[in-house]
Design a protein around this motif. Structure first.
Motif, mmCIF file in Angstrom:
data_model
loop_
_atom_site.group_PDB
_atom_site.id
_atom_site.type_symbol
_atom_site.label_atom_id
_atom_site.label_comp_id
_atom_site.label_asym_id
_atom_site.label_seq_id
_atom_site.Cartn_x
_atom_site.Cartn_y
_atom_site.Cartn_z
ATOM 1 N N TRP A 27 -3.526 13.278 -4.791
ATOM 2 C CA TRP A 27 -3.541 12.867 -3.651
ATOM 3 C C TRP A 27 -4.860 12.516 -3.007
ATOM 4 C CZ3 TRP A 27 -3.653 17.858 -5.303
ATOM 5 C CH2 TRP A 27 -4.560 18.732 -4.514
ATOM 6 N N ASP A 28 -5.065 11.733 -1.953
ATOM 7 C CA ASP A 28 -6.066 11.315 -1.232
ATOM 8 C C ASP A 28 -5.987 11.885 0.215
ATOM 9 O OD1 ASP A 28 -4.537 9.365 0.156
ATOM 10 O OD2 ASP A 28 -5.359 7.778 -1.108
ATOM 11 N N MET A 29 -7.150 11.132 0.880
ATOM 12 C CA MET A 29 -7.016 11.622 2.497
ATOM 13 C C MET A 29 -5.904 10.973 3.115
ATOM 14 S SD MET A 29 -11.191 11.044 3.134
ATOM 15 C CE MET A 29 -10.935 9.751 4.286
ATOM 16 N N GLU A 30 -5.012 10.089 2.640
ATOM 17 C CA GLU A 30 -3.975 9.548 3.291
ATOM 18 C C GLU A 30 -2.485 10.363 3.026
ATOM 19 O OE1 GLU A 30 -3.400 5.282 3.081
ATOM 20 O OE2 GLU A 30 -5.760 5.339 3.076
ATOM 21 N N GLY A 31 -2.832 11.159 1.708
ATOM 22 C CA GLY A 31 -1.392 11.824 1.376
ATOM 23 C C GLY A 31 -1.258 11.677 -0.096
ATOM 24 N N VAL A 33 -0.555 10.462 -3.425
ATOM 25 C CA VAL A 33 -0.704 9.319 -4.301
ATOM 26 C C VAL A 33 0.189 9.142 -5.388
ATOM 27 C CG1 VAL A 33 -2.114 7.620 -5.759
ATOM 28 C CG2 VAL A 33 -3.038 9.040 -3.556
ATOM 29 N N ASN A 63 0.162 1.041 -3.520
ATOM 30 C CA ASN A 63 -0.048 1.594 -2.248
ATOM 31 C C ASN A 63 -1.128 1.884 -1.367
ATOM 32 O OD1 ASN A 63 3.129 2.209 -2.430
ATOM 33 N ND2 ASN A 63 2.394 3.928 -4.019
ATOM 34 N N ARG A 64 -2.347 1.524 -2.042
ATOM 35 C CA ARG A 64 -3.689 1.627 -1.445
ATOM 36 C C ARG A 64 -4.226 0.481 -1.895
ATOM 37 N NH1 ARG A 64 -0.858 5.962 -0.257
ATOM 38 N NH2 ARG A 64 -1.849 8.077 0.028
ATOM 39 N N SER A 66 -6.059 -1.735 -0.356
ATOM 40 C CA SER A 66 -7.246 -1.911 0.368
ATOM 41 C C SER A 66 -8.262 -1.017 -0.347
ATOM 42 C CB SER A 66 -6.944 -1.771 1.886
ATOM 43 O OG SER A 66 -6.703 -0.312 2.108
ATOM 44 N N LYS A 67 -8.072 0.037 -0.898
ATOM 45 C CA LYS A 67 -9.077 0.776 -1.628
ATOM 46 C C LYS A 67 -9.731 0.151 -2.680
ATOM 47 C CE LYS A 67 -8.066 3.992 1.411
ATOM 48 N NZ LYS A 67 -8.545 4.238 2.640
#
Length: 134
Positions: A27-31, A33, A63-64, A66-67
């Motif tokens: 997981w990351d800060m958004e939930g 992964v 899903n991420r 932009s990262k």
């Protein structure tokens, strides 16, 4: 009347423990992964862990998107520090954040405390039910 040499009747207990699974979760800060439900007898070795890192990378791209910078933190378990794993992390061009050997609280403590509280109320009849809950 039973004598001292008579054995008591056995009274087998029902199967108190259901089938167990191992959950591998990233997981990351958004939930969350990526997660994978493994059989309880599964062993996470460097090969399996490196494969999972590849799946995490795919999920991040999807899903991420932009990262652009990924920083991975994990503990010093053997699969995490194996040469194959280090090579995989390098090939993904991820940064590795060192984890203190004697950290007072594991970084996954909060996630698993929440999951434990939620799971205490749950009973699943099948692996599919577990996957649906996850």
């Amino acid at each position: 009347m039973g004598g001292a040499s008579e054995k008591p009747e056995s009274d087998p207990k029902p199967d108190l423990h259901q089938k167990k699974f191992m959950l591998s979760v990233f997981w990351d800060m958004e939930g969350v992964v990526y997660w994978k439900l493994l059989d309880s007898k599964a062993t996470v070795n460097a090969i399996k862990y490196s494969e999972q890192l590849g799946k995490v990378n795919e999920s991040l791209k999807k899903n991420r998107a932009s990262k652009s910078k990924i920083v991975l933190i994990h503990d010093n378990a053997r699969p995490h520090v194996a040469k194959l794993t280090r090579s995989k992390i390098n090939s993904l061009v991820w940064k590795l954040l060192a984890h203190s050997r004697y950290s007072p609280a594991p970084f996954d403590y909060y996630l698993f405390r929440i999951m434990s509280n939620e799971l205490a109320r749950e009973h699943f009849d099948s692996e599919e039910a577990v996957k649906n809950w996850l």
